[in-house]
Design a protein around this motif. Structure first.
Motif, mmCIF file in Angstrom:
data_model
loop_
_atom_site.group_PDB
_atom_site.id
_atom_site.type_symbol
_atom_site.label_atom_id
_atom_site.label_comp_id
_atom_site.label_asym_id
_atom_site.label_seq_id
_atom_site.Cartn_x
_atom_site.Cartn_y
_atom_site.Cartn_z
ATOM 1 N N VAL A 34 9.416 18.371 5.875
ATOM 2 C CA VAL A 34 8.029 18.783 6.061
ATOM 3 C C VAL A 34 7.513 18.217 7.386
ATOM 4 C CG1 VAL A 34 5.678 18.649 5.137
ATOM 5 C CG2 VAL A 34 7.623 18.945 3.583
ATOM 6 N N ARG A 35 7.052 19.098 8.270
ATOM 7 C CA ARG A 35 6.657 18.677 9.617
ATOM 8 C C ARG A 35 5.500 17.681 9.582
ATOM 9 N NH1 ARG A 35 6.201 23.232 14.100
ATOM 10 N NH2 ARG A 35 8.390 23.286 13.447
ATOM 11 N N GLN A 36 4.525 17.907 8.686
ATOM 12 C CA GLN A 36 3.396 16.980 8.606
ATOM 13 C C GLN A 36 3.866 15.586 8.212
ATOM 14 O OE1 GLN A 36 0.464 17.321 5.420
ATOM 15 N NE2 GLN A 36 -1.191 17.054 6.914
ATOM 16 N N HIS A 45 1.642 -4.273 3.556
ATOM 17 C CA HIS A 45 2.881 -3.581 3.890
ATOM 18 C C HIS A 45 2.804 -2.172 3.305
ATOM 19 C CE1 HIS A 45 4.231 -7.518 5.081
ATOM 20 N NE2 HIS A 45 5.446 -7.079 5.362
ATOM 21 N N VAL A 46 2.866 -1.177 4.163
ATOM 22 C CA VAL A 46 2.769 0.210 3.729
ATOM 23 C C VAL A 46 4.150 0.707 3.308
ATOM 24 C CG1 VAL A 46 2.253 2.582 4.448
ATOM 25 C CG2 VAL A 46 0.766 0.687 5.162
ATOM 26 N N LEU A 47 4.185 1.342 2.137
ATOM 27 C CA LEU A 47 5.419 1.943 1.628
ATOM 28 C C LEU A 47 5.215 3.451 1.558
ATOM 29 C CD1 LEU A 47 8.258 1.707 0.293
ATOM 30 C CD2 LEU A 47 7.060 1.516 -1.907
ATOM 31 N N VAL A 48 5.993 4.192 2.289
ATOM 32 C CA VAL A 48 5.893 5.648 2.295
ATOM 33 C C VAL A 48 6.520 6.202 1.023
ATOM 34 C CG1 VAL A 48 6.728 7.754 3.417
ATOM 35 C CG2 VAL A 48 5.786 5.886 4.789
ATOM 36 N N THR A 49 5.765 7.032 0.300
ATOM 37 C CA THR A 49 6.225 7.596 -0.959
ATOM 38 C C THR A 49 6.215 9.122 -0.893
ATOM 39 O OG1 THR A 49 3.973 7.580 -1.869
ATOM 40 C CG2 THR A 49 5.329 5.621 -2.259
ATOM 41 N N ARG A 50 6.968 9.711 -1.827
ATOM 42 C CA ARG A 50 7.050 11.178 -1.931
ATOM 43 C C ARG A 50 7.362 11.823 -0.580
ATOM 44 N NH1 ARG A 50 2.103 12.374 -6.256
ATOM 45 N NH2 ARG A 50 2.836 10.875 -7.810
ATOM 46 N N TYR A 51 8.242 11.166 0.132
ATOM 47 C CA TYR A 51 8.579 11.612 1.489
ATOM 48 C C TYR A 51 9.486 12.834 1.447
ATOM 49 C CZ TYR A 51 10.428 11.421 6.257
ATOM 50 O OH TYR A 51 10.795 11.731 7.545
ATOM 51 N N VAL A 108 0.861 -1.182 0.000
ATOM 52 C CA VAL A 108 0.000 0.000 0.000
ATOM 53 C C VAL A 108 0.895 1.229 0.000
ATOM 54 C CG1 VAL A 108 -1.860 1.234 1.156
ATOM 55 C CG2 VAL A 108 -1.765 -1.260 1.268
ATOM 56 N N THR A 109 0.931 1.945 -1.111
ATOM 57 C CA THR A 109 1.742 3.152 -1.182
ATOM 58 C C THR A 109 0.969 4.320 -0.584
ATOM 59 O OG1 THR A 109 0.924 3.656 -3.411
ATOM 60 C CG2 THR A 109 2.945 2.357 -3.246
ATOM 61 N N SER A 110 1.680 5.185 0.126
ATOM 62 C CA SER A 110 1.007 6.324 0.744
ATOM 63 C C SER A 110 1.984 7.460 0.998
ATOM 64 C CB SER A 110 0.351 5.920 2.067
ATOM 65 O OG SER A 110 -0.350 7.021 2.626
ATOM 66 N N ILE A 111 1.575 8.664 0.625
ATOM 67 C CA ILE A 111 2.299 9.854 1.029
ATOM 68 C C ILE A 111 2.036 10.052 2.523
ATOM 69 C CG2 ILE A 111 2.558 12.345 0.641
ATOM 70 C CD1 ILE A 111 1.325 11.859 -2.149
#
Length: 307
Positions: free
Chosen positions: A234-236, A224-230, A187-190
């Protein structure tokens, strides 16, 4: 029982890259991971389940994809013949055995593609209309699609080391079948509020409904979550990532979290653009080969090695 549990040991792995939200790096991840696995020596098939056909354009180019669509060499053409026209088409001839133009060690990466075109969503809708008119219940339609997946897609795992499904945003009929039948769902997620807002609902819909739908196939593993466009500055992003890490480290987590982070980088976005030359794998991704792609491949392989 999961689909993976029925599959013979030693066969290829099915990986679905998904999220209910669009614009969170699914296609970017599929292209990068497919090419990185191929560069690592694996034979890879990419299956496009998104009617935007983004991964098909990235891997085949507009001209080649237009020709495939015109010749009926796409997923939606196969599904229309199979379920609407009630013919007996073959899936294998629609797989383009060598579509990648990225070079590695003086040879094209071993990438195959089952493309999709812009009419996939219309075909999926027409399938629902057709089968409903033939008195199929929604549960029976799910079963019909699952049978096609088991009969046509799962056997491809004997031919390829990895099959990557670029899933459509939301949960379309074929996307849900692929997610439920995959050996691994990425699961890709910003890491921001809106991108992660529907994560719990997505996980509950697929992994948490076995008590409500006794015939539902539950994926073989937790997502499995993959963090993208990290963007670490950026504080958020910092706060959201910390929350994801805390949830993944909880006593009974709903998902796992990859340690690799896909950064917001112009070089990665540019790697998806069609090029007239034949780029090399290392030239295309530069420093990201060692800092992002090799660690991600190691993590993905580690998921299966730890099974």
């Amino acid at each position: 029982m999961s689909e993976a549990a029925r599959r013979p040991r030693g066969s290829g792995r099915l990986i679905a890259v998904a999220n209910m939200k669009g614009g969170v790096g699914k296609t970017t991840t599929v292209v990068m991971l497919a090419e990185a696995l191929a560069a690592d020596g694996a034979s890879v098939l990419v299956v496009d389940l998104d009617p935007q056909a983004s991964v098909s354009v990235c891997l085949a180019g507009e001209t080649a994809l237009a020709e495939m669509i015109a010749r009926g060499r796409t997923l939606e053409a196969y599904l229309a013949l199979k379920l609407v026209s009630r013919e007996k088409p073959l899936l294998a001839p629609r797989i383009q055995s060598q579509t990648g133009v990225t070079m590695h060690r003086n040879a094209p990466l071993p990438l195959a593609l089952l493309p999709a075109g812009p009419y996939l969503r219309l075909v999926e809708r027409e399938i629902l209309y057709e089968l409903t008119a033939r008195n199929f219940s929604m549960r029976a339609i799910d079963g019909k699609l699952r049978t096609i997946f088991e009969d046509e897609f799962v056997p491809l795992a004997e031919r390829f080391d990895y099959i990557l499904f670029d899933c459509a945003p939301g949960i379309s009929p074929m996307t849900e079948v692929a997610i439920r039948g995959a050996d691994l769902v990425i699961v890709t997620s910003i890491p921001d509020y809106l991108s992660t807002y529907g994560l719990d609902a997505f996980i509950q819909t697929v992994w948490g409904d076995k008590d409500r739908r006794h015939d539902a196939v539950v994926p073989a593993r937790q997502p499995h979550v993959l963090v993208t466009r990290y963007q670490p500055q950026v504080r958020q992003h910092q706060h959201t990532l910390a929350r994801l890490q805390a949830e993944a480290n909880a006593e009974d987590p709903g998902f796992r979290l990859f340690a690799t982070r896909i950064p917001q980088a112009a070089a990665l976005a540019g790697a998806l653009m069609p090029r007239r030359d034949l780029p090399t794998f290392s030239g295309k991704y530069g420093i990201h080969v060692s800092t992002i792609l090799i660690p991600l491949v190691a993590e993905v392989k580690g998921v299966f090695d730890g099974a």
